[in-house]
Design a protein around this motif. Structure first.
Motif, PDB file in Angstrom:
ATOM      1  N   UNK A 125     -19.668 -35.354 -13.295  1.00  0.00           N
ATOM      2  CA  UNK A 125     -20.670 -35.863 -12.712  1.00  0.00           C
ATOM      3  C   UNK A 125     -20.911 -35.331 -10.971  1.00  0.00           C
ATOM      4  N   UNK A 126     -19.521 -35.565 -10.490  1.00  0.00           N
ATOM      5  CA  UNK A 126     -19.343 -35.255  -9.170  1.00  0.00           C
ATOM      6  C   UNK A 126     -19.547 -33.483  -9.169  1.00  0.00           C
ATOM      7  N   UNK A 127     -18.747 -32.962  -9.989  1.00  0.00           N
ATOM      8  CA  UNK A 127     -18.695 -31.568  -9.869  1.00  0.00           C
ATOM      9  C   UNK A 127     -20.442 -31.103 -10.200  1.00  0.00           C
ATOM     10  N   UNK A 128     -20.699 -31.776 -11.156  1.00  0.00           N
ATOM     11  CA  UNK A 128     -22.350 -31.283 -11.335  1.00  0.00           C
ATOM     12  C   UNK A 128     -23.350 -31.401  -9.924  1.00  0.00           C
ATOM     13  N   UNK A 129     -22.821 -32.459  -9.489  1.00  0.00           N
ATOM     14  CA  UNK A 129     -23.532 -32.792  -8.274  1.00  0.00           C
ATOM     15  C   UNK A 129     -23.229 -31.540  -7.308  1.00  0.00           C
TER      16      UNK A 129
END
Length: 358
Positions: free
Chosen positions: A135-139
């Protein structure tokens, strides 16, 4: 390669010509199709035209070297020639990659599924942490993450997290993440400081639309029931949770995160379409004797694509023999140093296969 590039450029010119035709503009279906084709062709044509210019500049510089007697000008020409040759080699390599067969799913959004496998509560804890890292990578990439289904673990963590991730070329970046991820660390409940090994499975499915796969309504068994767990006071008072079973394949999707039964059904159908499409794609790939879709495996400790070793702050990708010592960064979503080498490795394999065909 250059014959293919000429054909690509000719097709690009034809597409641009067709887009100027008023009759095409009035046909929205054809117009959108041509616009997408133009977007796909433009990077290749731009590279090819840059290559041609560089090659012309190089040839011109070579001719100057043959005719020039002034030593200082010759030195300048030699330096320019060296730079042009280096740039030409770079652009030629980029052209070879640009001409590789395109994965039709690369531009699609994805359904990401993360589940614990071997390791009990510790695997459930890492399931939650690994999903958070994605999720952090996506952000960091400007993508949108929407949790579609989540089941809490017994002592924290998660028994399952399913989310949709929307953005630019999401599948092309995440498709190599499917598989078994192994974690080695000392659990919080471990009193003697022993390192335990657990595994988590990750599945990355290209998002499918209703038009991508046909599902007969008669093949679906839809059950509604009362939601459980966190979600507000109304969660347990209405039959909002939805379980959909696709009878021919036995595929079951459950969704209860939304308070609305309709919203839960829509999310569950979205997941179901993607799972059924993935199965159909795999069958097609097998029948064509091509590379199989990555499988998440059984979750056994011996099956793994990547190991996260916390005591040594080490992450190892076993498919390409890559090891990095920045586990903290990876868990904070800094995954490019893992994902980009996988993409490069896959491209190299495709290039090798392409060269054998040529």
């Amino acid at each position: 390669m250059f014959d293919r590039l000429v054909a690509v450029e000719n097709r690009y010119e034809q597409v641009q010509h067709d887009l100027q035709n008023p009759s095409v503009a009035s046909d929205q279906t054809r117009y959108r199709s041509l616009m997408k084709e133009s977007a796909d062709l433009t990077p290749v044509v731009t590279l090819y035209r840059r290559f041609r210019k560089l090659r012309a500049d190089r040839d011109g510089t070579k001719e100057m070297l043959l005719s020039e007697n002034d030593e200082s000008l010759r030195e300048m020409a030699k330096q320019e020639l060296s730079e042009l040759e280096a740039e030409l080699a770079t652009v030629e390599a980029e052209l070879k990659i640009a001409l590789l067969p395109k994965d039709p799913n690369d531009d699609k959004n994805v359904i990401l599924e993360v589940r614990p496998a071997a390791g009990g509560d510790e695997a459930a804890l890492f399931t939650d942490e690994l999903f958070r890292a994605y999720a952090l990578y996506a952000a960091k990439n400007g993508w949108k993450v929407d949790i579609m289904s989540r089941a809490e673990g017994n002592v924290g963590g998660a028994k399952e997290v399913i989310a949709s991730i929307e953005g630019d070329k999401v599948f092309s970046k995440l498709k190599h993440e499917s598989g078994v991820h192994r974690v080695q660390r000392v659990p919080k409940t471990e009193t003697q400081g022993r390192v335990h090994t657990s595994t988590v499975t990750v599945a990355v499915l290209p998002e499918a639309e209703e038009i991508d796969v046909k599902i007969n309504a008669n093949d679906l068994k839809i059950d509604v029931y009362r939601s459980s767990g966190a979600g507000g006071q109304s969660v347990n008072t209405t039959d909002s949770a939805v379980r959909i079973t696709h009878l021919p394949t036995g595929t079951i999707v459950t969704c209860q995160d939304e308070r609305s039964q309709l919203k839960n059904k829509a999310k569950a159908m979205k997941i179901l379409y993607s799972r059924i499409k993935a199965v159909e794609d795999e069958k097609a790939v097998k029948s064509a004797s091509d590379a199989r879709l990555a499988q998440i495996g059984t979750g056994d400790r011996s099956e793994r694509i990547r190991t996260y070793n916390f005591p040594q702050s080490r992450v190892t990708d076993h498919r390409i023999g890559l090891t990095i010592h920045s586990l903290d960064g990876v868990m904070k979503g800094e995954m490019d140093n893992l994902i980009e080498p996988l993409i490069t490795y896959h491209q190299a394999e495709l290039l090798q296969a392409q060269s054998k065909q040529d």
